[in-house]
Design a protein around this motif. Structure first.
Motif, mmCIF file in Angstrom:
data_model
loop_
_atom_site.group_PDB
_atom_site.id
_atom_site.type_symbol
_atom_site.label_atom_id
_atom_site.label_comp_id
_atom_site.label_asym_id
_atom_site.label_seq_id
_atom_site.Cartn_x
_atom_site.Cartn_y
_atom_site.Cartn_z
ATOM 1 N N LYS A 177 2.589 5.353 6.711
ATOM 2 C CA LYS A 177 2.761 4.029 6.439
ATOM 3 C C LYS A 177 1.159 3.612 6.408
ATOM 4 N N ALA A 178 0.303 3.923 5.530
ATOM 5 C CA ALA A 178 -1.076 3.527 5.794
ATOM 6 C C ALA A 178 -1.367 2.098 5.989
ATOM 7 N N VAL A 179 -2.079 1.678 6.732
ATOM 8 C CA VAL A 179 -2.457 0.280 7.183
ATOM 9 C C VAL A 179 -4.066 0.320 6.960
ATOM 10 N N ASP A 180 -4.369 -1.140 6.598
ATOM 11 C CA ASP A 180 -5.946 -1.218 6.523
ATOM 12 C C ASP A 180 -6.418 -1.608 8.078
ATOM 13 N N ARG A 181 -7.713 -1.986 8.144
ATOM 14 C CA ARG A 181 -8.360 -2.018 9.421
ATOM 15 C C ARG A 181 -7.619 -3.335 10.144
ATOM 16 N N ASN A 182 -6.820 -4.170 9.463
ATOM 17 C CA ASN A 182 -6.401 -5.188 10.004
ATOM 18 C C ASN A 182 -4.920 -5.345 9.898
ATOM 19 N N GLY A 183 -4.280 -4.080 9.840
ATOM 20 C CA GLY A 183 -2.892 -3.672 9.929
ATOM 21 C C GLY A 183 -1.966 -4.181 8.508
ATOM 22 N N ALA A 184 -2.546 -4.474 7.383
ATOM 23 C CA ALA A 184 -2.027 -4.495 6.085
ATOM 24 C C ALA A 184 -1.435 -3.141 5.572
ATOM 25 N N GLU A 185 -0.279 -3.074 5.206
ATOM 26 C CA GLU A 185 -0.124 -1.786 4.550
ATOM 27 C C GLU A 185 -0.764 -1.603 3.188
ATOM 28 N N LEU A 186 -0.801 -0.515 2.852
ATOM 29 C CA LEU A 186 -1.639 0.200 1.650
ATOM 30 C C LEU A 186 -0.684 1.102 0.581
ATOM 31 N N THR A 187 -0.405 0.645 -0.102
ATOM 32 C CA THR A 187 0.621 1.418 -1.048
ATOM 33 C C THR A 187 -0.026 1.702 -2.399
ATOM 34 N N LYS A 188 0.444 2.764 -3.167
ATOM 35 C CA LYS A 188 0.203 3.045 -4.611
ATOM 36 C C LYS A 188 0.223 2.033 -5.418
ATOM 37 N N LYS A 238 11.278 9.560 7.686
ATOM 38 C CA LYS A 238 10.623 8.656 8.890
ATOM 39 C C LYS A 238 8.816 8.641 8.632
ATOM 40 N N PRO A 239 8.462 7.454 8.177
ATOM 41 C CA PRO A 239 6.971 7.166 8.008
ATOM 42 C C PRO A 239 6.224 7.298 9.184
ATOM 43 N N GLY A 240 5.114 7.876 9.379
ATOM 44 C CA GLY A 240 4.366 7.742 10.578
ATOM 45 C C GLY A 240 3.132 6.565 10.164
ATOM 46 N N LYS A 241 2.709 5.759 11.203
ATOM 47 C CA LYS A 241 1.867 4.948 10.917
ATOM 48 C C LYS A 241 0.511 5.368 11.020
ATOM 49 N N LEU A 242 -0.134 5.218 9.833
ATOM 50 C CA LEU A 242 -1.725 5.871 9.768
ATOM 51 C C LEU A 242 -2.644 4.724 9.687
ATOM 52 N N PRO A 243 -3.593 4.387 10.456
ATOM 53 C CA PRO A 243 -4.820 3.645 10.424
ATOM 54 C C PRO A 243 -5.688 4.031 9.472
ATOM 55 N N THR A 244 -6.345 3.309 9.005
ATOM 56 C CA THR A 244 -7.518 3.323 8.076
ATOM 57 C C THR A 244 -8.447 2.457 8.274
ATOM 58 N N THR A 245 -9.917 2.709 7.721
ATOM 59 C CA THR A 245 -10.929 1.763 7.782
ATOM 60 C C THR A 245 -11.038 0.920 6.671
ATOM 61 N N LEU A 246 -10.073 1.015 5.861
ATOM 62 C CA LEU A 246 -10.152 0.274 4.586
ATOM 63 C C LEU A 246 -9.855 -1.106 4.692
ATOM 64 N N ASP A 247 -10.387 -1.940 3.753
ATOM 65 C CA ASP A 247 -10.132 -3.377 4.011
ATOM 66 C C ASP A 247 -9.480 -3.924 2.761
ATOM 67 N N ALA A 248 -8.039 -4.282 3.001
ATOM 68 C CA ALA A 248 -7.192 -4.746 1.922
ATOM 69 C C ALA A 248 -7.743 -5.717 0.860
ATOM 70 N N GLY A 249 -8.515 -6.790 1.393
ATOM 71 C CA GLY A 249 -9.215 -7.756 0.650
ATOM 72 C C GLY A 249 -10.164 -7.156 -0.444
ATOM 73 N N ILE A 250 -11.192 -6.347 0.323
ATOM 74 C CA ILE A 250 -12.050 -5.709 -0.477
ATOM 75 C C ILE A 250 -11.577 -4.800 -1.282
ATOM 76 N N GLN A 251 -10.737 -4.007 -1.106
ATOM 77 C CA GLN A 251 -9.791 -2.950 -1.950
ATOM 78 C C GLN A 251 -9.329 -3.585 -3.125
ATOM 79 N N THR A 252 -8.636 -5.099 -2.798
ATOM 80 C CA THR A 252 -8.124 -5.817 -3.875
ATOM 81 C C THR A 252 -9.352 -6.020 -5.167
ATOM 82 N N ALA A 253 -10.347 -6.530 -4.332
ATOM 83 C CA ALA A 253 -11.349 -6.859 -5.242
ATOM 84 C C ALA A 253 -11.962 -5.822 -6.146
ATOM 85 N N ALA A 254 -11.909 -4.555 -5.635
ATOM 86 C CA ALA A 254 -12.555 -3.329 -6.158
ATOM 87 C C ALA A 254 -11.551 -3.011 -7.329
#
Length: 541
Positions: A177-188, A238-254
């Motif tokens: 369960k990859a999450v962005d720098r603020n804890g928001a989940e990132l999915t394909k 069982k998914p493991g929680k993985l923190p990333t440096t990504l920003d969901a808001g900026i990724q959405t814009a990209a």
């Protein structure tokens, strides 16, 4: 034969019997086009020309019938490359554990037959329905003239490529369960461009994140370093929680930005830390060019060149700089876009208007063809081994001489970059020192990050940032950056590619503590295509 078909010799020819059905008297001959084999009738006259509609219908019907029964060898023999088709169809049955296959053809378009596949995947008592759409094409076998299925791995599944196979079993890595720098989940599903990134992160950090693998149908390649691609999950694990440096808001814009153009890529990083904030692509081949691409970046490279010239005292932001229409270096002529010139101007003017000749004319003064590669490596970290957390191409500015060295000054020749590289270059220019880009915290695996031998000199740093601000204010980047607020700077670029009618568009810029870069293949001027992409990302930051 692995399908259980029996082979008997009758009257000097082979009689193939599969599942109790006699396929007739045939001899096996080499198919010249596919390197495999096709079945050739001993008596039927050889046909030529495109297969008729009846032949297309019959060839596809026979192939579907054999495939749906799990008769891999019989189905492979109905293709133009049985040597390749056989193992793939056998793996479909025995390795992927796919059964109860129902293949429903659609309306043929010439020799191409679309079809729907419905089947059941079963593994260790777990079953799940599988359905997808694909297509096949019927061709005339060059050796026998028979109508045959033109073999491609995508016939079996549209996502399958050469060298890949389908396999069902325990996943090679636990889900995450990859999450962005603020804890928001990132999915394909929400961020399609992150598909390759999330696959790699799962493979590399799934166990470290504390997950438990499930059972899935996946596409596996011959290279074990390339992560498997999941097609169907039978049990989730069982998914493991993985923190990333990504920003969901900026990724959405990209993600939204790259959809404006085909073959577009963009990346964003945080200058003060090197943290990767977004990575997005819009490409027909699905390639993660934003971090793996290797192309000439055009005049965006002048950020590095200007830094080198400023540090050596060969140029100054407010010093005069010659910008003629053309300039020659060791027999190679360079020109400006549309052959413009600046009769009287400063180095800042030449930088902001992207004058090539102003940079070429200063090469002799460096007295060192390797000066640019040294600055690229020692100050900007290009060409070092970046341990970002995923596989990346980390830029290349090879040592060169003569005209090739001159071409590097303006981002042509042997210089190779991608959007992440140029976003990092801009981040270094903004911060004054290199911070290696990362997409997951270093604490996950204590990996060794790349470091440089020195930062930009304070004088060069202040001048370089000022020149980038001027470029965003009134230079070639002004139009694209007009909607961007904050402390902002930029550089445009267009890279000529041999045999390509239109230049690749490049653009890089910063706003406060966000730096971004983009490339659009055949996009033309940097400010026209790549510029708006970068501006969209910077506004989101």
């Amino acid at each position: 034969m692995r399908s259980g078909a029996k082979v008997a010799v009758v009257g000097g020819v082979f009689l193939v019997v599969a599942g109790g059905v006699g396929y007739g008297a045939y001899s096996m001959v080499s198919e010249e086009t596919g390197g495999g084999t096709e079945i050739k009738s001993a008596s039927a006259p050889k046909k030529t020309g495109p297969p008729s509609a009846d032949e297309v219908a019959q060839a596809s019907k026979d192939f579907f019938a054999a495939w749906s029964k799990g008769e891999a060898d019989a189905a492979a023999a109905l293709t133009d490359n049985a040597a390749a088709a056989g193992p793939a169809l056998l793996a479909y049955r025995d390795e992927a554990h796919i059964s109860k296959v129902k293949l429903t053809p659609g309306t043929a378009a010439g020799a191409t037959v679309p079809f729907t596949a419905e089947a059941t995947v079963t593994y260790k008592g777990r079953s799940k329905q599988l359905s997808y759409e694909s297509e096949l094409t019927v061709v005339r076998g060059l050796t026998t003239g028979k109508a045959l299925v033109d073999w491609e791995p995508a016939v079996v599944h549209p996502d399958l490529k050469d060298g890949e196979t389908l396999k069902t079993g325990e996943a090679s890595a636990p889900p995450i369960k990859a999450v962005d720098r603020n804890g928001a989940e990132l999915t394909k599903e929400k961020y399609p461009s992150l598909g390759p990134v999330l696959d790699t992160l799962r493979e590399k950090y799934g166990e470290k994140a504390g997950g438990k693998p499930g059972i899935e149908l996946a596409i596996e390649g011959a290279d074990s370093a390339v992560p498997a691609r999941t097609l169907l999950t039978l049990t989730k694990g069982k998914p493991g929680k993985l923190p990333t440096t990504l920003d969901a808001g900026i990724q959405t814009a990209a993600e939204k930005a790259v959809k404006q153009y085909g073959e577009a890529s963009v990346a964003a990083v945080k200058p003060s830390t090197g943290e990767i904030l977004a990575v997005a692509n819009n490409r027909t081949d699905g390639y993660n060019a934003a971090v793996l691409g290797k192309q000439a970046p055009g005049s965006t490279m002048k950020i590095v060149t200007a830094a080198m010239l400023l540090e050596k005292g060969l140029a100054g932001a407010d010093r005069k700089a010659e910008c003629p229409k053309t300039a020659m270096y060791q027999g190679r002529t360079f020109h400006n876009l549309d052959n413009f010139d600046i009769p009287s101007g400063t180095f800042t003017t030449s930088f902001a208007r992207s004058c090539n000749t102003a940079f070429i004319k200063l090469i002799d003064d460096t007295k060192d063809d390797a000066a640019l590669p040294k600055t690229a490596r020692e100050v900007f970290g290009l060409g070092l081994d970046w341990q970002t957390g995923i596989v990346t191409a980390d830029g290349s500015v090879r040592e060169a001489t003569g005209g090739e060295a001159a071409a590097q000054y303006i981002g042509q020749g042997t210089v190779q970059m991608n959007a992440l590289n140029m976003a990092s270059v801009t981040a270094t220019a903004k911060a004054g020192t290199f911070h290696q880009p990362v997409i997951v915290p270093r604490s996950l695996d204590d990996r060794q990050l790349a470091t440089v031998s020195r930062s930009l000199s304070p004088t060069a740093h202040s001048q370089l940032v000022g020149m980038m601000r001027q470029t965003a204010s009134w230079g070639t980047a002004a139009k694209a950056m007009a909607s961007v607020g904050g402390d902002k700077g930029a550089k445009t670029g267009s890279a000529e590619v041999a045999g390509q009618g239109k230049s690749n568009s490049w653009f890089t810029g910063f706003s406060n503590d966000v730096a971004a870069a983009a490339s659009v293949e055949s996009g033309g001027h940097g400010g026209d295509a790549a510029g708006p992409l970068v501006a969209s990302v910077l506004r989101a930051g």
